[in-house]
Motif scaffolding. Structure first.
Motif, PDB file in Angstrom:
ATOM      1  N   PRO A 119       0.823  -1.217   0.000  1.00  0.00           N
ATOM      2  CA  PRO A 119       0.000   0.000   0.000  1.00  0.00           C
ATOM      3  C   PRO A 119       0.852   1.261   0.000  1.00  0.00           C
ATOM      4  O   PRO A 119       1.830   1.360   0.747  1.00  0.00           O
ATOM      5  CB  PRO A 119      -0.832  -0.123   1.285  1.00  0.00           C
ATOM      6  CG  PRO A 119      -0.105  -1.111   2.125  1.00  0.00           C
ATOM      7  CD  PRO A 119       0.634  -2.025   1.211  1.00  0.00           C
ATOM      8  N   PRO A 120       0.490   2.244  -0.834  1.00  0.00           N
ATOM      9  CA  PRO A 120       1.309   3.451  -0.937  1.00  0.00           C
ATOM     10  C   PRO A 120       0.990   4.457   0.168  1.00  0.00           C
ATOM     11  O   PRO A 120      -0.120   4.489   0.702  1.00  0.00           O
ATOM     12  CB  PRO A 120       0.912   4.012  -2.301  1.00  0.00           C
ATOM     13  CG  PRO A 120      -0.517   3.597  -2.454  1.00  0.00           C
ATOM     14  CD  PRO A 120      -0.627   2.241  -1.793  1.00  0.00           C
ATOM     15  N   GLY A 147       1.043   8.607   1.099  1.00  0.00           N
ATOM     16  CA  GLY A 147       1.029   9.909   0.453  1.00  0.00           C
ATOM     17  C   GLY A 147       2.226  10.763   0.796  1.00  0.00           C
ATOM     18  O   GLY A 147       2.741  10.722   1.922  1.00  0.00           O
ATOM     19  N   ARG A 193      -1.911  13.556  -7.119  1.00  0.00           N
ATOM     20  CA  ARG A 193      -1.392  13.022  -5.866  1.00  0.00           C
ATOM     21  C   ARG A 193      -0.054  12.353  -6.118  1.00  0.00           C
ATOM     22  O   ARG A 193       0.185  11.778  -7.195  1.00  0.00           O
ATOM     23  CB  ARG A 193      -2.352  12.004  -5.242  1.00  0.00           C
ATOM     24  CG  ARG A 193      -3.681  12.574  -4.778  1.00  0.00           C
ATOM     25  CD  ARG A 193      -4.413  11.587  -3.880  1.00  0.00           C
ATOM     26  NE  ARG A 193      -3.686  11.366  -2.632  1.00  0.00           N
ATOM     27  CZ  ARG A 193      -4.045  10.472  -1.701  1.00  0.00           C
ATOM     28  NH1 ARG A 193      -5.102   9.702  -1.905  1.00  0.00           N
ATOM     29  NH2 ARG A 193      -3.342  10.332  -0.592  1.00  0.00           N
ATOM     30  N   LEU A 225       2.470   9.490  -4.245  1.00  0.00           N
ATOM     31  CA  LEU A 225       2.545   8.478  -3.195  1.00  0.00           C
ATOM     32  C   LEU A 225       3.776   7.618  -3.430  1.00  0.00           C
ATOM     33  O   LEU A 225       4.413   7.697  -4.481  1.00  0.00           O
ATOM     34  CB  LEU A 225       1.287   7.592  -3.190  1.00  0.00           C
ATOM     35  CG  LEU A 225      -0.066   8.300  -3.101  1.00  0.00           C
ATOM     36  CD1 LEU A 225      -0.680   8.455  -4.495  1.00  0.00           C
ATOM     37  CD2 LEU A 225      -1.028   7.540  -2.202  1.00  0.00           C
ATOM     38  N   VAL A 265      -0.716  10.011  -9.440  1.00  0.00           N
ATOM     39  CA  VAL A 265      -2.106   9.862  -9.856  1.00  0.00           C
ATOM     40  C   VAL A 265      -2.518  11.078 -10.690  1.00  0.00           C
ATOM     41  O   VAL A 265      -2.311  12.229 -10.268  1.00  0.00           O
ATOM     42  CB  VAL A 265      -3.030   9.716  -8.638  1.00  0.00           C
ATOM     43  CG1 VAL A 265      -4.481   9.532  -9.084  1.00  0.00           C
ATOM     44  CG2 VAL A 265      -2.588   8.539  -7.765  1.00  0.00           C
ATOM     45  N   THR A 277       0.578  -2.072  -5.508  1.00  0.00           N
ATOM     46  CA  THR A 277       0.483  -0.714  -4.969  1.00  0.00           C
ATOM     47  C   THR A 277      -0.772  -0.006  -5.466  1.00  0.00           C
ATOM     48  O   THR A 277      -1.442   0.707  -4.708  1.00  0.00           O
ATOM     49  CB  THR A 277       1.739   0.092  -5.360  1.00  0.00           C
ATOM     50  OG1 THR A 277       2.896  -0.541  -4.803  1.00  0.00           O
ATOM     51  CG2 THR A 277       1.664   1.516  -4.841  1.00  0.00           C
ATOM     52  N   TYR A 337      -4.854   1.422  -3.463  1.00  0.00           N
ATOM     53  CA  TYR A 337      -5.212   2.830  -3.666  1.00  0.00           C
ATOM     54  C   TYR A 337      -6.569   2.942  -4.357  1.00  0.00           C
ATOM     55  O   TYR A 337      -7.466   3.657  -3.876  1.00  0.00           O
ATOM     56  CB  TYR A 337      -4.145   3.541  -4.502  1.00  0.00           C
ATOM     57  CG  TYR A 337      -4.557   4.953  -4.862  1.00  0.00           C
ATOM     58  CD1 TYR A 337      -4.369   5.989  -3.963  1.00  0.00           C
ATOM     59  CD2 TYR A 337      -5.170   5.235  -6.083  1.00  0.00           C
ATOM     60  CE1 TYR A 337      -4.785   7.287  -4.272  1.00  0.00           C
ATOM     61  CE2 TYR A 337      -5.579   6.517  -6.404  1.00  0.00           C
ATOM     62  CZ  TYR A 337      -5.387   7.541  -5.494  1.00  0.00           C
ATOM     63  OH  TYR A 337      -5.808   8.812  -5.793  1.00  0.00           O
ATOM     64  N   TRP A 338      -6.751   2.229  -5.467  1.00  0.00           N
ATOM     65  CA  TRP A 338      -7.998   2.347  -6.218  1.00  0.00           C
ATOM     66  C   TRP A 338      -9.167   1.693  -5.484  1.00  0.00           C
ATOM     67  O   TRP A 338     -10.327   2.075  -5.695  1.00  0.00           O
ATOM     68  CB  TRP A 338      -7.830   1.792  -7.627  1.00  0.00           C
ATOM     69  CG  TRP A 338      -7.013   2.694  -8.499  1.00  0.00           C
ATOM     70  CD1 TRP A 338      -5.784   2.455  -9.031  1.00  0.00           C
ATOM     71  CD2 TRP A 338      -7.362   4.022  -8.908  1.00  0.00           C
ATOM     72  NE1 TRP A 338      -5.338   3.536  -9.752  1.00  0.00           N
ATOM     73  CE2 TRP A 338      -6.289   4.522  -9.695  1.00  0.00           C
ATOM     74  CE3 TRP A 338      -8.468   4.840  -8.684  1.00  0.00           C
ATOM     75  CZ2 TRP A 338      -6.304   5.793 -10.248  1.00  0.00           C
ATOM     76  CZ3 TRP A 338      -8.483   6.114  -9.241  1.00  0.00           C
ATOM     77  CH2 TRP A 338      -7.414   6.575 -10.016  1.00  0.00           C
ATOM     78  N   LYS A 367      -9.758   2.092  -2.331  1.00  0.00           N
ATOM     79  CA  LYS A 367     -10.278   3.186  -1.500  1.00  0.00           C
ATOM     80  C   LYS A 367     -10.973   4.240  -2.352  1.00  0.00           C
ATOM     81  O   LYS A 367     -12.030   4.755  -2.001  1.00  0.00           O
ATOM     82  CB  LYS A 367      -9.138   3.821  -0.704  1.00  0.00           C
ATOM     83  CG  LYS A 367      -8.576   2.930   0.388  1.00  0.00           C
ATOM     84  CD  LYS A 367      -7.458   3.634   1.142  1.00  0.00           C
ATOM     85  CE  LYS A 367      -6.894   2.755   2.246  1.00  0.00           C
ATOM     86  NZ  LYS A 367      -5.778   3.429   2.970  1.00  0.00           N
ATOM     87  N   GLU A 368     -10.379   4.557  -3.487  1.00  0.00           N
ATOM     88  CA  GLU A 368     -10.928   5.619  -4.329  1.00  0.00           C
ATOM     89  C   GLU A 368     -12.246   5.216  -4.997  1.00  0.00           C
ATOM     90  O   GLU A 368     -13.154   6.034  -5.125  1.00  0.00           O
ATOM     91  CB  GLU A 368      -9.906   6.005  -5.413  1.00  0.00           C
ATOM     92  CG  GLU A 368      -8.674   6.720  -4.882  1.00  0.00           C
ATOM     93  CD  GLU A 368      -9.019   8.069  -4.282  1.00  0.00           C
ATOM     94  OE1 GLU A 368      -9.685   8.870  -4.964  1.00  0.00           O
ATOM     95  OE2 GLU A 368      -8.617   8.306  -3.121  1.00  0.00           O
TER      96      GLU A 368
END
Length: 267
Positions: free
Chosen positions: A121-122, A124, A141, A143, A152, A211, A215-216, A218-219
């Motif tokens: 996991p990245p 920030g 962003r 990260l 991103v 990675t 991230y995606w 959560k997004e």
């Protein structure tokens, strides 16, 4: 000594797509210098070396420049070679990586090979001027995972249009730089630049999805994804977040079977 070598196009349904990897299934470990020399001679983004240890296989990966901690497309290629050319009959092959621990490759009925890797996991960061200058565009962003930066952006069109300055990217202290954005017809898209490993742009980078997927997730508020890497060769990946692991699936296509000469081990 003669050594069989296979070249497989990973994350591809036909040749000349996806990411080519070389695979050597070994009877003994060559020296690190020999493995590095073979990888340099192959001049592919990755060469995988696997050796059976009981029911598992120890697996290592080399770029033309160095040994790396994890490689998705070469792991997929190694699993394909074991099944197609070495008579591997089980539904799942277990790999032990000295650098990344236990990895699995599961053979699915539709022909995909589904990898199971640890998440990366990245975290920030503040935007980095040197990175922005090298990529040529400030991201939304910034990260970083264990080995790669991740930038991103807003759209697939933006990712396609990036033209990095590789001489500047080579000065960034990281294995590689992931650039990613929401996709037009898939969940997310990416490209991957790794000049420090001797790979200006990697065609398809399975390990980078360890990675991107958290991230995606959560997004986008979901755990299963279809992803595409927008290199010239292109590649399709099916990904799933599974706790602290990630599943990364794709097809593999054989391109070449050959034989190389390597020195016998010294006593």
């Amino acid at each position: 000594m003669k050594q069989k070598i296979y070249q497989i196009d990973s994350f591809a349904r036909k040749v000349f797509q996806g990411n080519p990897a070389a695979v050597c299934i070994l009877d003994y470990w060559p020296s690190p210098d020999q493995m590095q020399g073979i990888a340099e001679e192959n001049n592919l983004s990755e060469t995988a070396f696997a050796l059976a240890v009981g029911d598992h296989y120890t697996l290592r990966w080399f770029t033309p420049e160095n040994e790396v901690d994890l490689c998705g497309h070469a792991t997929l290629a190694t699993a394909f070679v074991l099944k197609e050319y070495y008579g591997y009959k089980k539904k799942t092959v277990v790999f032990d990586s000295p650098r990344s621990g236990r990895l699995e490759a599961h053979f699915e009925k539709d022909g995909k090979i589904r990898l199971n890797f640890p998440l990366d996991p990245p975290i920030g960061l503040e935007s980095l001027r040197e990175m922005n200058e090298a990529i040529g565009l400030v991201p939304q962003r910034t990260l970083r995972g264990k080995t790669d930066f991740m930038l991103v952006y807003d759209s697939e069109e933006t990712i396609r249009g990036l033209e990095p300055d590789f001489s500047l990217l080579n000065k960034i202290n990281a294995r590689g730089i992931i650039v990613t954005a929401p996709g037009d017809e898939v969940d997310f898209v990416s490209r991957f630049f790794a000049p420090k490993c001797g790979i200006p742009e990697d065609p398809v980078t399975g390990s980078a999805h360890t990675t991107m997927v958290p991230y995606w997730a959560k997004e986008l508020g979901k755990t299963e994804f279809v992803a595409k890497q927008l290199s010239k060769r292109g590649g399709e990946l099916w990904c799933k977040l599974d706790g602290d692991r990630v599943e990364i699936a794709g097809y593999a296509t054989p391109y070449l079977i050959g034989e190389i000469d390597i020195n016998s081990p010294t006593s």
